[in-house]
Design a protein around this motif. Structure first.
Motif, PDB file in Angstrom:
ATOM      1  N   VAL A  87       0.839  -1.208   0.000  1.00 11.67           N
ATOM      2  CA  VAL A  87       0.000   0.000   0.000  1.00 11.67           C
ATOM      3  C   VAL A  87       0.870   1.253   0.000  1.00 11.67           C
ATOM      4  CG1 VAL A  87      -1.665   1.355   1.323  1.00 11.67           C
ATOM      5  CG2 VAL A  87      -1.973  -1.119   1.074  1.00 11.67           C
ATOM      6  N   ASN A  88       1.845   1.305   0.906  1.00 12.64           N
ATOM      7  CA  ASN A  88       2.692   2.487   0.994  1.00 12.64           C
ATOM      8  C   ASN A  88       3.537   2.671  -0.261  1.00 12.64           C
ATOM      9  OD1 ASN A  88       1.914   3.422   3.563  1.00 12.64           O
ATOM     10  ND2 ASN A  88       3.243   1.948   4.571  1.00 12.64           N
ATOM     11  N   GLY A  89       4.028   1.573  -0.818  1.00  8.45           N
ATOM     12  CA  GLY A  89       4.835   1.669  -2.030  1.00  8.45           C
ATOM     13  C   GLY A  89       4.037   2.178  -3.217  1.00  8.45           C
ATOM     14  N   LEU A  90       2.842   1.640  -3.412  1.00  5.89           N
ATOM     15  CA  LEU A  90       2.007   2.067  -4.538  1.00  5.89           C
ATOM     16  C   LEU A  90       1.576   3.527  -4.391  1.00  5.89           C
ATOM     17  CD1 LEU A  90      -0.192  -1.142  -4.909  1.00  5.89           C
ATOM     18  CD2 LEU A  90       1.629  -0.390  -6.448  1.00  5.89           C
ATOM     19  N   VAL A  91       1.283   3.940  -3.156  1.00  4.45           N
ATOM     20  CA  VAL A  91       0.864   5.326  -2.923  1.00  4.45           C
ATOM     21  C   VAL A  91       2.032   6.288  -3.123  1.00  4.45           C
ATOM     22  CG1 VAL A  91       0.064   6.940  -1.153  1.00  4.45           C
ATOM     23  CG2 VAL A  91      -1.057   4.731  -1.418  1.00  4.45           C
ATOM     24  N   LEU A  92       3.198   5.949  -2.576  1.00  7.64           N
ATOM     25  CA  LEU A  92       4.348   6.841  -2.723  1.00  7.64           C
ATOM     26  C   LEU A  92       4.833   6.902  -4.170  1.00  7.64           C
ATOM     27  CD1 LEU A  92       6.805   6.587   0.308  1.00  7.64           C
ATOM     28  CD2 LEU A  92       5.413   8.501  -0.440  1.00  7.64           C
ATOM     29  N   ALA A  93       4.713   5.809  -4.907  1.00 11.30           N
ATOM     30  CA  ALA A  93       5.065   5.841  -6.329  1.00 11.30           C
ATOM     31  C   ALA A  93       4.144   6.792  -7.079  1.00 11.30           C
ATOM     32  CB  ALA A  93       4.991   4.436  -6.925  1.00 11.30           C
ATOM     33  N   LEU A  94       2.866   6.834  -6.699  1.00  8.58           N
ATOM     34  CA  LEU A  94       1.944   7.797  -7.310  1.00  8.58           C
ATOM     35  C   LEU A  94       2.373   9.220  -6.968  1.00  8.58           C
ATOM     36  CD1 LEU A  94      -0.622   8.201  -8.964  1.00  8.58           C
ATOM     37  CD2 LEU A  94      -1.940   8.045  -6.838  1.00  8.58           C
ATOM     38  N   ALA A  95       2.825   9.428  -5.736  1.00  6.89           N
ATOM     39  CA  ALA A  95       3.370  10.737  -5.376  1.00  6.89           C
ATOM     40  C   ALA A  95       4.587  11.054  -6.239  1.00  6.89           C
ATOM     41  CB  ALA A  95       3.746  10.757  -3.893  1.00  6.89           C
ATOM     42  N   GLY A  96       5.409  10.034  -6.522  1.00  7.46           N
ATOM     43  CA  GLY A  96       6.565  10.235  -7.385  1.00  7.46           C
ATOM     44  C   GLY A  96       6.178  10.672  -8.785  1.00  7.46           C
ATOM     45  N   LEU A  97       5.121  10.068  -9.328  1.00  7.67           N
ATOM     46  CA  LEU A  97       4.629  10.470 -10.644  1.00  7.67           C
ATOM     47  C   LEU A  97       4.242  11.947 -10.637  1.00  7.67           C
ATOM     48  CD1 LEU A  97       3.495  10.075 -13.509  1.00  7.67           C
ATOM     49  CD2 LEU A  97       1.412   9.164 -12.470  1.00  7.67           C
ATOM     50  N   PHE A  98       3.549  12.373  -9.599  1.00  8.28           N
ATOM     51  CA  PHE A  98       3.117  13.773  -9.553  1.00  8.28           C
ATOM     52  C   PHE A  98       4.265  14.710  -9.181  1.00  8.28           C
ATOM     53  CE2 PHE A  98      -1.089  11.948  -9.782  1.00  8.28           C
ATOM     54  CZ  PHE A  98      -1.753  12.888 -10.563  1.00  8.28           C
ATOM     55  N   LEU A  99       5.308  14.202  -8.542  1.00  4.70           N
ATOM     56  CA  LEU A  99       6.504  15.013  -8.373  1.00  4.70           C
ATOM     57  C   LEU A  99       7.128  15.319  -9.733  1.00  4.70           C
ATOM     58  CD1 LEU A  99       8.210  13.324  -5.289  1.00  4.70           C
ATOM     59  CD2 LEU A  99       7.132  15.578  -5.367  1.00  4.70           C
ATOM     60  N   PHE A 100       7.181  14.311 -10.587  1.00  7.46           N
ATOM     61  CA  PHE A 100       7.681  14.511 -11.953  1.00  7.46           C
ATOM     62  C   PHE A 100       6.825  15.536 -12.696  1.00  7.46           C
ATOM     63  CE2 PHE A 100       7.068  13.316 -16.429  1.00  7.46           C
ATOM     64  CZ  PHE A 100       8.355  13.509 -16.913  1.00  7.46           C
ATOM     65  N   ARG A 101       5.521  15.384 -12.608  1.00  7.89           N
ATOM     66  CA  ARG A 101       4.626  16.299 -13.313  1.00  7.89           C
ATOM     67  C   ARG A 101       4.706  17.713 -12.727  1.00  7.89           C
ATOM     68  NH1 ARG A 101      -1.171  13.793 -14.709  1.00  7.89           N
ATOM     69  NH2 ARG A 101      -1.037  15.582 -16.100  1.00  7.89           N
ATOM     70  N   THR A 102       4.913  17.806 -11.435  1.00  8.82           N
ATOM     71  CA  THR A 102       5.047  19.125 -10.810  1.00  8.82           C
ATOM     72  C   THR A 102       6.320  19.822 -11.290  1.00  8.82           C
ATOM     73  OG1 THR A 102       3.872  18.328  -8.848  1.00  8.82           O
ATOM     74  CG2 THR A 102       5.149  20.346  -8.609  1.00  8.82           C
ATOM     75  N   ALA A 103       7.411  19.071 -11.337  1.00 10.18           N
ATOM     76  CA  ALA A 103       8.666  19.661 -11.830  1.00 10.18           C
ATOM     77  C   ALA A 103       8.528  20.102 -13.283  1.00 10.18           C
ATOM     78  CB  ALA A 103       9.804  18.653 -11.677  1.00 10.18           C
ATOM     79  N   ARG A 104       7.849  19.298 -14.084  1.00 13.87           N
ATOM     80  CA  ARG A 104       7.619  19.674 -15.491  1.00 13.87           C
ATOM     81  C   ARG A 104       6.749  20.930 -15.568  1.00 13.87           C
ATOM     82  NH1 ARG A 104       9.703  18.842 -19.798  1.00 13.87           N
ATOM     83  NH2 ARG A 104       8.115  17.811 -21.069  1.00 13.87           N
ATOM     84  N   ALA A 105       5.758  21.020 -14.694  1.00 11.85           N
ATOM     85  CA  ALA A 105       4.881  22.196 -14.692  1.00 11.85           C
ATOM     86  C   ALA A 105       5.627  23.458 -14.285  1.00 11.85           C
ATOM     87  CB  ALA A 105       3.706  21.960 -13.750  1.00 11.85           C
ATOM     88  N   HIS A 106       6.720  23.311 -13.547  1.00 11.18           N
ATOM     89  CA  HIS A 106       7.546  24.457 -13.174  1.00 11.18           C
ATOM     90  C   HIS A 106       8.545  24.827 -14.269  1.00 11.18           C
ATOM     91  CE1 HIS A 106       5.938  23.887  -9.112  1.00 11.18           C
ATOM     92  NE2 HIS A 106       6.461  25.045  -8.795  1.00 11.18           N
ATOM     93  N   GLY A 107       8.557  24.083 -15.359  1.00  9.22           N
ATOM     94  CA  GLY A 107       9.418  24.429 -16.476  1.00  9.22           C
ATOM     95  C   GLY A 107      10.642  23.571 -16.655  1.00  9.22           C
TER      96      GLY A 107
END
Length: 344
Positions: free
Chosen positions: A95-115
């Protein structure tokens, strides 16, 4: 980019985040000798017993999901090791691994959104996914993963000005963990969502919290002075935690959470104002400082300060990505990464 290609790309980023988490966290799981007080509480809750300290008893989401998963996994694990015990450690790990990996995906998308470009954004995500705190939260019986995801989604929603996501996190966040309330000032940042909608979302969050407390208390009535004693204990933690944080040992432990990526962030402030201005304004200091202030508050109230640094994930990931993408010091690395690309 077509939707199918974009979806495949995001799936690959998610799987990369999961891969970065898996090995280190699994090593923590299988070499974990004794459960902490927090872990024992969450294990009891996973078994359906909510007679635990008031600090933990309302953080039900991860224990309930992990408990349900453990009952399903017991059929499979019984074929491998017929001990008769339900695999709660494995279920929390998944559970924790799957949830944190989803956070990782959105970390990538957040960095991309910052340019940031894709390569630096992936490295920014990796800085968090390979951290000691991420391995600790994934490998042990803890519930912090959902709070990290909520903070990342909140930061992402503010950056891309996505109103429905901001409101959804506002409603759900306080139910995941009561200390998420420390991030509410961040949720009020910006003007792209009307105030009445934010206030309505906060009212909905308060209603959910009250309902959750009522359901849990109906099963196991809380101690009459439990909440008061809990508040006093957390208040006493502030002074002792501040002394520990400012001690050489505390500074060393906390600075080790993100490992050598700390050196990369320090390098971002090298080279004078011109170099710093290449990346720091893109970080948007307002939301970043609000996140860091909430993380510091979490640390001072917590019994495990270094673990709380994982809540700074969106700021750390975006800072690492922007520094690699824009700081003059890393220009040779950028040329190396793009050496094989054909000009458009």
């Amino acid at each position: 980019m077509s939707w199918s290609v974009r979806r495949q790309s995001l799936l690959l980023v998610y799987l990369l985040a999961l891969a970065l988490l898996w090995s280190n966290a699994y090593f923590v799981l299988v070499n974990h000798a004794a459960y902490t007080v927090d872990e024992r509480s969450y294990l009891q809750m996973a078994e359906g017993n909510f007679a635990v300290p008031v600090t933990h008893r309302y953080r039900v989401v991860v224990p309930v999901v992990a408990g349900s998963l453990a009952r399903g996994l017991a059929v499979v694990t019984a074929l491998i090791s017929p001990t008769g015990n339900r695999p709660f450690g494995l279920s929390f790990f998944l559970v924790n691994g799957l949830v944190l990996a989803l956070a990782g995906l959105f970390l990538f998308r957040t960095a991309r959104a910052h340019g940031a470009a894709a390569g630096p954004a992936l490295v920014g995500m990796a800085a968090v996914m390979t951290s000691g705190a991420a391995s600790y939260v994934t490998g042990l019986v803890l519930v912090d993963s959902v709070v990290v995801l909520a903070v990342v989604l909140l930061y992402y929603a503010l950056r891309i000005r996505l109103g429905w996501l901001l409101l959804a996190v506002l409603v759900v966040g306080p139910v995941l963990k009561e200390s998420f309330g420390l991030f509410l000032p961040l949720a009020l940042y910006g003007r792209f969502v009307p105030w009445w909608q934010r206030l309505l979302a906060l009212a909905g969050a308060a209603g959910l919290v009250v309902a959750l407390h009522a359901v849990v208390d109906a099963q196991v009535p809380p101690a009459a002075v439990g909440s008061v004693a809990n508040a006093l204990e957390h208040g006493r933690n502030i002074i002792s935690n501040l002394h520990w944080l400012l001690s050489p040992r505390g500074l060393f432990i906390c600075s080790s959470v993100f490992g050598l990526f700390n050196l990369l962030i320090l390098a971002g402030f090298w080279g004078g104002r011109t170099a710093i201005r290449q990346w720091l304004p893109q970080l948007r200091p307002g939301p970043a400082l609000l996140v860091l202030a909430a993380v510091l508050a979490h640390m001072l109230l917590s019994g495990e300060m270094s673990r709380m640094l994982l809540l700074a994930a969106p700021v750390v990931a975006v800072a690492v990505a922007l520094i690699l993408d824009r700081h003059p010091l890393f220009a040779p690395l950028r040329r190396l990464l793009t050496a094989g690309e054909k000009p458009v």
